[in-house]
Design a protein around this motif. Structure first.
Motif, short mmCIF file in Angstrom:
data_model
loop_
_atom_site.label_atom_id
_atom_site.label_comp_id
_atom_site.label_asym_id
_atom_site.label_seq_id
_atom_site.Cartn_x
_atom_site.Cartn_y
_atom_site.Cartn_z
N UNK A 1 4.56 -4.62 10.50
CA UNK A 1 4.64 -3.91 9.53
C UNK A 1 5.88 -4.81 8.45
N UNK A 2 5.54 -5.07 7.33
CA UNK A 2 6.34 -5.51 6.23
C UNK A 2 6.61 -4.46 5.26
N UNK A 3 7.83 -4.33 4.86
CA UNK A 3 8.10 -3.51 3.85
C UNK A 3 9.27 -3.78 2.86
N UNK B 1 3.13 -3.41 3.90
CA UNK B 1 1.88 -4.14 4.12
C UNK B 1 1.92 -4.14 5.74
N UNK B 2 0.71 -4.01 6.32
CA UNK B 2 0.51 -4.02 7.89
C UNK B 2 -0.67 -5.41 8.09
N UNK B 3 -0.35 -6.00 9.11
CA UNK B 3 -1.07 -7.10 9.46
C UNK B 3 -2.04 -6.50 10.63
N UNK C 1 0.72 -1.10 0.03
CA UNK C 1 0.28 0.01 0.13
C UNK C 1 0.64 1.06 -0.21
N UNK C 2 0.14 2.49 -0.25
CA UNK C 2 0.96 3.68 -0.23
C UNK C 2 0.72 4.24 1.05
N UNK C 3 -0.57 3.88 1.54
CA UNK C 3 -0.88 4.21 2.93
C UNK C 3 -1.83 3.37 3.76
N UNK C 4 -1.84 3.02 4.93
CA UNK C 4 -2.66 2.17 5.60
C UNK C 4 -2.63 2.47 7.17
N UNK C 5 -3.89 2.20 7.85
CA UNK C 5 -3.86 2.52 9.18
C UNK C 5 -3.38 1.79 10.06
N UNK C 6 -2.74 2.18 10.94
CA UNK C 6 -2.01 1.28 11.98
C UNK C 6 -2.67 1.50 13.45
N UNK C 7 -3.27 0.50 13.89
CA UNK C 7 -3.94 0.63 15.26
C UNK C 7 -2.87 0.99 16.19
N UNK C 8 -3.09 1.79 17.38
CA UNK C 8 -4.41 2.27 17.71
C UNK C 8 -4.61 3.60 17.18
N UNK D 1 1.57 -9.31 3.81
CA UNK D 1 1.76 -10.00 5.32
C UNK D 1 0.41 -10.32 5.69
N UNK D 2 0.50 -11.70 5.96
CA UNK D 2 -0.72 -12.36 6.59
C UNK D 2 -1.35 -11.33 7.63
N UNK D 3 -2.66 -11.77 7.95
CA UNK D 3 -3.26 -10.71 9.00
C UNK D 3 -2.74 -11.09 10.47
N UNK D 4 -2.27 -12.17 10.72
CA UNK D 4 -1.82 -12.47 11.94
C UNK D 4 -0.24 -12.20 11.96
N UNK D 5 0.21 -11.61 11.03
CA UNK D 5 1.81 -11.25 11.10
C UNK D 5 2.68 -12.21 11.10
N UNK D 6 2.18 -13.41 10.80
CA UNK D 6 3.04 -14.67 10.85
C UNK D 6 3.68 -15.24 9.58
#
Length: 166
Positions: free
Chosen positions: A55-57, A48-50, A3-10, A96-101
């Motif tokens: 974060x994977x870049x 990419x953000x899980x 992505x070029x932008x993504x939300x990173x909680x919180x 990156x998978x949603x669980x980050x693994x």
């Protein structure tokens, strides 16, 4: 997916500006910035953000901007291990998978691209079987079971494929 932008909680918005990856603190109710952006790293081609906030870049590996290095890092920025080396990874997608693994990525092959899967700590990525001559742009389902990607023959992306990774 990169992505070029993504939300990173919180409460942060990640984005790229030129080749820098930046984090901008935001108010989660209005998404109005609450501070100045902080640079996370430079040399970034995509990220990419899980759901677990990992974060994977990808970054350019050498002179050819299509050759990428993918590596696992801990939260302090220390490198854990390389996922790819040489010209294996290509800039056509890493997710990156949603669980980050796990991370799925495409790699260069003589007749097109192939799809690979890697978990941190494993010695080498495993190639996922698929009969198309080229695959690109992997995206995970929200539960991490399915991997979607474009596929086709002779570098033509004429279909969307769903693969079970469970």
């Amino acid at each position: 997916m990169l992505f070029r932008s993504a939300y990173l909680p919180p409460a942060a918005l990640l984005y790229t500006q030129k080749d820098s990856l930046l984090a901008l603190p935001v108010d989660t109710s209005s998404f109005v910035p609450t501070g100045s952006p902080a640079e996370i790293t430079v040399g970034v081609r995509g990220f990419s953000v899980s759901q677990t906030r990992s974060i994977a870049y990808s970054s350019s590996a050498g002179g050819d901007s299509r050759d990428l290095e993918i590596a696992w890092y801990d939260r302090t920025g220390q490198r854990i291990s390389a996922v790819t080396s040489g010209n294996l990874a290509r800039d056509r997608g890493a997710a990156l998978a949603p669980d980050g693994k796990r991370i799925a990525f495409t790699a260069a092959a003589p007749a097109g691209n192939t799809l690979w899967l890697q978990e941190p700590g494993s010695s080498a990525p495993s190639q996922l079987p698929f009969a198309a001559s080229t695959v690109d742009f992997p995206v995970w389902s929200s539960d991490g079971r399915w991997l979607f990607f474009s596929a086709g023959k002779n570098r033509a992306h004429d279909r969307l494929v769903r693969m079970d990774t469970a």
